[in-house]
Design a protein around this motif. Sequence first.
Motif, PDB file in Angstrom:
ATOM      1  N   ASN A  15       1.449   6.396   0.122  1.00  0.00           N
ATOM      2  CA  ASN A  15       0.169   6.026  -0.478  1.00  0.00           C
ATOM      3  C   ASN A  15       0.415   5.453  -1.858  1.00  0.00           C
ATOM      4  O   ASN A  15       0.750   6.180  -2.797  1.00  0.00           O
ATOM      5  N   MET A  16       0.231   4.141  -2.008  1.00  0.00           N
ATOM      6  CA  MET A  16       0.433   3.487  -3.290  1.00  0.00           C
ATOM      7  C   MET A  16      -0.883   3.186  -3.998  1.00  0.00           C
ATOM      8  O   MET A  16      -0.879   2.602  -5.080  1.00  0.00           O
ATOM      9  N   VAL A  17      -2.014   3.582  -3.391  1.00  0.00           N
ATOM     10  CA  VAL A  17      -3.312   3.308  -3.998  1.00  0.00           C
ATOM     11  C   VAL A  17      -3.622   4.321  -5.098  1.00  0.00           C
ATOM     12  O   VAL A  17      -3.845   3.955  -6.254  1.00  0.00           O
ATOM     13  N   ASP A  18      -3.655   5.605  -4.747  1.00  0.00           N
ATOM     14  CA  ASP A  18      -3.888   6.610  -5.781  1.00  0.00           C
ATOM     15  C   ASP A  18      -2.712   7.583  -5.906  1.00  0.00           C
ATOM     16  O   ASP A  18      -2.759   8.526  -6.698  1.00  0.00           O
ATOM     17  N   GLU A  19      -1.639   7.348  -5.103  1.00  0.00           N
ATOM     18  CA  GLU A  19      -0.401   8.127  -5.179  1.00  0.00           C
ATOM     19  C   GLU A  19      -0.666   9.632  -5.069  1.00  0.00           C
ATOM     20  O   GLU A  19      -0.008  10.437  -5.717  1.00  0.00           O
ATOM     21  N   SER A  20      -1.626   9.985  -4.211  1.00  0.00           N
ATOM     22  CA  SER A  20      -1.967  11.390  -4.027  1.00  0.00           C
ATOM     23  C   SER A  20      -1.180  12.038  -2.897  1.00  0.00           C
ATOM     24  O   SER A  20      -1.395  13.203  -2.575  1.00  0.00           O
ATOM     25  N   GLY A  21      -0.277  11.297  -2.285  1.00  0.00           N
ATOM     26  CA  GLY A  21       0.518  11.845  -1.195  1.00  0.00           C
ATOM     27  C   GLY A  21       0.503  10.934   0.008  1.00  0.00           C
ATOM     28  O   GLY A  21      -0.201   9.921   0.041  1.00  0.00           O
ATOM     29  N   SER A  22       1.306  11.267   1.004  1.00  0.00           N
ATOM     30  CA  SER A  22       1.392  10.442   2.213  1.00  0.00           C
ATOM     31  C   SER A  22       0.085  10.472   2.987  1.00  0.00           C
ATOM     32  O   SER A  22      -0.738  11.379   2.817  1.00  0.00           O
ATOM     33  N   ARG A  23      -0.098   9.484   3.853  1.00  0.00           N
ATOM     34  CA  ARG A  23      -1.332   9.353   4.622  1.00  0.00           C
ATOM     35  C   ARG A  23      -1.015   9.259   6.103  1.00  0.00           C
ATOM     36  O   ARG A  23      -0.024   8.670   6.511  1.00  0.00           O
ATOM     37  N   ARG A  24      -1.871   9.831   6.899  1.00  0.00           N
ATOM     38  CA  ARG A  24      -1.743   9.815   8.360  1.00  0.00           C
ATOM     39  C   ARG A  24      -2.508   8.623   8.920  1.00  0.00           C
ATOM     40  O   ARG A  24      -3.680   8.413   8.603  1.00  0.00           O
ATOM     41  N   MET A  25      -1.844   7.818   9.746  1.00  0.00           N
ATOM     42  CA  MET A  25      -2.505   6.727  10.446  1.00  0.00           C
ATOM     43  C   MET A  25      -2.438   6.996  11.938  1.00  0.00           C
ATOM     44  O   MET A  25      -1.534   7.701  12.419  1.00  0.00           O
ATOM     45  N   ARG A  26      -3.364   6.400  12.675  1.00  0.00           N
ATOM     46  CA  ARG A  26      -3.433   6.637  14.119  1.00  0.00           C
ATOM     47  C   ARG A  26      -3.572   5.311  14.852  1.00  0.00           C
ATOM     48  O   ARG A  26      -4.218   4.373  14.369  1.00  0.00           O
ATOM     49  N   GLY A  27      -2.951   5.237  16.032  1.00  0.00           N
ATOM     50  CA  GLY A  27      -3.102   4.070  16.889  1.00  0.00           C
ATOM     51  C   GLY A  27      -2.674   2.771  16.242  1.00  0.00           C
ATOM     52  O   GLY A  27      -3.305   1.731  16.466  1.00  0.00           O
ATOM     53  N   THR A  28      -1.605   2.809  15.454  1.00  0.00           N
ATOM     54  CA  THR A  28      -1.171   1.641  14.686  1.00  0.00           C
ATOM     55  C   THR A  28       0.323   1.418  14.863  1.00  0.00           C
ATOM     56  O   THR A  28       1.098   2.378  14.919  1.00  0.00           O
ATOM     57  N   VAL A  29       0.732   0.165  14.932  1.00  0.00           N
ATOM     58  CA  VAL A  29       2.146  -0.164  15.090  1.00  0.00           C
ATOM     59  C   VAL A  29       2.499  -1.356  14.205  1.00  0.00           C
ATOM     60  O   VAL A  29       1.622  -2.065  13.708  1.00  0.00           O
ATOM     61  N   TYR A  30       3.805  -1.551  14.039  1.00  0.00           N
ATOM     62  CA  TYR A  30       4.328  -2.785  13.455  1.00  0.00           C
ATOM     63  C   TYR A  30       4.917  -3.625  14.580  1.00  0.00           C
ATOM     64  O   TYR A  30       5.523  -3.087  15.527  1.00  0.00           O
ATOM     65  N   LEU A  31       4.757  -4.930  14.483  1.00  0.00           N
ATOM     66  CA  LEU A  31       5.364  -5.859  15.426  1.00  0.00           C
ATOM     67  C   LEU A  31       6.511  -6.574  14.739  1.00  0.00           C
ATOM     68  O   LEU A  31       6.304  -7.328  13.773  1.00  0.00           O
ATOM     69  N   GLU A  32       7.716  -6.297  15.210  1.00  0.00           N
ATOM     70  CA  GLU A  32       8.927  -6.871  14.618  1.00  0.00           C
ATOM     71  C   GLU A  32       8.832  -6.729  13.100  1.00  0.00           C
ATOM     72  O   GLU A  32       8.543  -5.644  12.599  1.00  0.00           O
ATOM     73  N   ASP A  33       9.053  -7.806  12.348  1.00  0.00           N
ATOM     74  CA  ASP A  33       8.921  -7.717  10.900  1.00  0.00           C
ATOM     75  C   ASP A  33       7.847  -8.695  10.421  1.00  0.00           C
ATOM     76  O   ASP A  33       8.008  -9.377   9.406  1.00  0.00           O
ATOM     77  N   LEU A  34       6.740  -8.766  11.165  1.00  0.00           N
ATOM     78  CA  LEU A  34       5.662  -9.663  10.781  1.00  0.00           C
ATOM     79  C   LEU A  34       5.063  -9.198   9.459  1.00  0.00           C
ATOM     80  O   LEU A  34       4.669  -8.040   9.311  1.00  0.00           O
TER      81      LEU A  34
END
Length: 338
Positions: free
Chosen positions: A62-81
């Motif tokens: 989390n780089m927005v308020d740096e309050s700690g890591s954030r959990r995401m759901r149903g999300t992926v990265y495609l290659e290095d787009l």
Amino acid sequence: MEKPANGGPLRPGDVVEVRSAAEIVATLDRDSALHGTVFMPEMIAYVGQRFTVSRRVDKVCNMVDESGSRRMRGTVYLEDLRCDGSSHGGCQAGCRIYWKEEWLSKVGDNHAARSGVASMAASAELERTAGTATHPATPVDESGAQVWRCQSTDALKASEPVRRRDFGQYWRELTNGNFKPIPFVALLVRAIIMDALHHFGLIRTLPLQGPSKVGSKREMLGLQPGELVRVRSAEEIAATLDHRGESSGLSFDREMLPHCGGTFRVKTAVRRIVDEKTGRMLKIPKDCIILDGVACSGELSVNGRWFCPRAIYPFWRESWLTRVGDAGDQPTEQSCHR
């Protein structure tokens, strides 16, 4: 719309096709987002194309308020787009693009036939919707500055807090296909040790500290994309830093330390980036370099960023680099893709 992965979540190695503009538009709310994740104009070029899932995104730093890591759901990265910033004022941060599973169809599934006319109309609608979200109705903040909106600025809306001691976040990295067992265990053990050392004050967040408040004079090279450079040694870089571990406000992060002594090509000189915290465009007046193939691994931090897949580009001062060929340097280019 149902998720595409044959009844289960997508995994690294799955080949997918980005769904049609009409299908994507149907998933978006009034903010051009799905579960808080914005569909950006820069993503439209990939509609209908096929890519390989490179990693699941179940946890991000989390780089927005740096309050700690954030959990995401149903999300992926495609290659290095990565976002090229073309619809965000030329932002050069090069952030990896989040893809919701609803926007993807696993190759092998049945795809509905699409007519050219409908596709063109839907593409226009998607472009309009995404473009409107990028430029909010009130595009300036209280100071009158232009405000941009993207997946990074809206990261808190697209995620939820995760406790640092929630070990489920680490178990997911093993079971979701992101890591093989041996590398996973090695990284987890190292993370626990580094966390303990940091807790007792035995290691600092920033690895290097300069000898004075000001630091030594910075060397200007005028580097251009494609040039081959060597990252200076940790001792040489420390001489350019102040007591905070910074050079003119730019910090030398622990994730950058393994690249000392390595040889890389200059990817670009950064002049402007969108601030994730405010959405304002930051103009960078001093030298700021991105090296090709060098990205944060999320494996060396001491603030709970372990296993973060964002692979953010570190920014380098020219005084931390030297041209290959200068002072007898020899090209020994390293590959540091994560």
